[in-house]
Design an enzyme around this catalytic site. Structure first.
Site, PDB file in Angstrom:
ATOM      1  N   SER A  25       0.943  -1.253  -0.049  1.00  0.00           N
ATOM      2  CA  SER A  25      -0.138  -0.004  -0.006  1.00  0.00           C
ATOM      3  C   SER A  25       0.897   1.243   0.028  1.00  0.00           C
ATOM      4  CB  SER A  25      -0.999  -0.001   1.128  1.00  0.00           C
ATOM      5  OG  SER A  25      -0.285   0.333   2.310  1.00  0.00           O
ATOM      6  N   THR A  57      -2.021   0.680  -5.960  1.00  0.00           N
ATOM      7  CA  THR A  57      -2.038   0.124  -4.856  1.00  0.00           C
ATOM      8  C   THR A  57      -3.165   0.762  -4.019  1.00  0.00           C
ATOM      9  OG1 THR A  57      -0.750  -0.203  -2.750  1.00  0.00           O
ATOM     10  CG2 THR A  57      -0.502   1.829  -3.764  1.00  0.00           C
ATOM     11  N   TYR A  58      -3.436   0.588  -2.876  1.00  0.00           N
ATOM     12  CA  TYR A  58      -4.429   1.177  -1.998  1.00  0.00           C
ATOM     13  C   TYR A  58      -3.832   2.283  -0.749  1.00  0.00           C
ATOM     14  CZ  TYR A  58      -3.407  -2.539   1.165  1.00  0.00           C
ATOM     15  OH  TYR A  58      -2.642  -3.393   2.091  1.00  0.00           O
ATOM     16  N   GLY A  73       5.874  -2.356   0.937  1.00  0.00           N
ATOM     17  CA  GLY A  73       5.634  -3.445   0.243  1.00  0.00           C
ATOM     18  C   GLY A  73       6.513  -3.455  -1.138  1.00  0.00           C
ATOM     19  N   ALA A  74       5.781  -4.046  -2.038  1.00  0.00           N
ATOM     20  CA  ALA A  74       6.283  -4.110  -3.246  1.00  0.00           C
ATOM     21  C   ALA A  74       6.598  -2.898  -3.815  1.00  0.00           C
ATOM     22  CB  ALA A  74       5.703  -5.052  -4.130  1.00  0.00           C
ATOM     23  N   ALA A  75       5.794  -1.835  -3.784  1.00  0.00           N
ATOM     24  CA  ALA A  75       5.516  -0.519  -4.339  1.00  0.00           C
ATOM     25  C   ALA A  75       6.845   0.255  -3.888  1.00  0.00           C
ATOM     26  CB  ALA A  75       4.264   0.174  -3.754  1.00  0.00           C
TER      27      ALA A  75
END
Length: 127
Positions: A25, A57-58, A73-75
């Site tokens: 996120s 993402t959110y 995270g991955a972002a």
């Protein structure tokens, strides 16, 4: 027919953190979220002005007034602290609603404080 239109935009946000070990996120100062009518868990698109990356993402709300813009995270792989990003949310509208729709747009300063609220985006606008 429904049209997908920009609903809110955070322009020139500066990334304050990138936390690879978080679940995922983007954390955004909740005072900024309120100004652009974005909600927790809402899907957003993030465009990195420094490297051209575009990700989705959110939202997780951050401390109001903190100026936090943290990719999690991955972002976090798509940004570095100090990168300038644009964060956009979208909504689905009928053609009639879309013709009347006015997105909420804020421009941030280098500390992620709201510098100005734009009533609309004009063509050939530079900030």
């Amino acid at each position: 027919m429904f049209r997908t239109m920009m609903n809110g935009k955070i322009h020139r946000a500066t990334v304050t953190e990138a936390n690879l070990n978080y679940v995922g996120s983007i954390t955004i100062d909740s005072a900024i979220l309120e100004a652009v009518d974005m909600l927790p868990n809402e899907k957003v698109q993030i465009v990195n002005n420094n490297n051209g990356a575009r990700i989705e993402t959110y939202i997780i709300p951050g401390e109001p007034g903190s100026g936090v813009i943290c990719l999690n995270g991955a972002a976090a792989r798509h940004v570095q602290v100090g990168d300038v990003v644009i964060i956009m949310s979208y909504g689905m509208f009928t053609t009639e609603e879309a013709n009347k729709h006015e997105p909420k747009i804020v421009v941030l300063d280098e500390k992620n404080h709201i510098e100005m609220i734009l009533p609309e985006e004009k063509t050939h606008t530079t900030l």
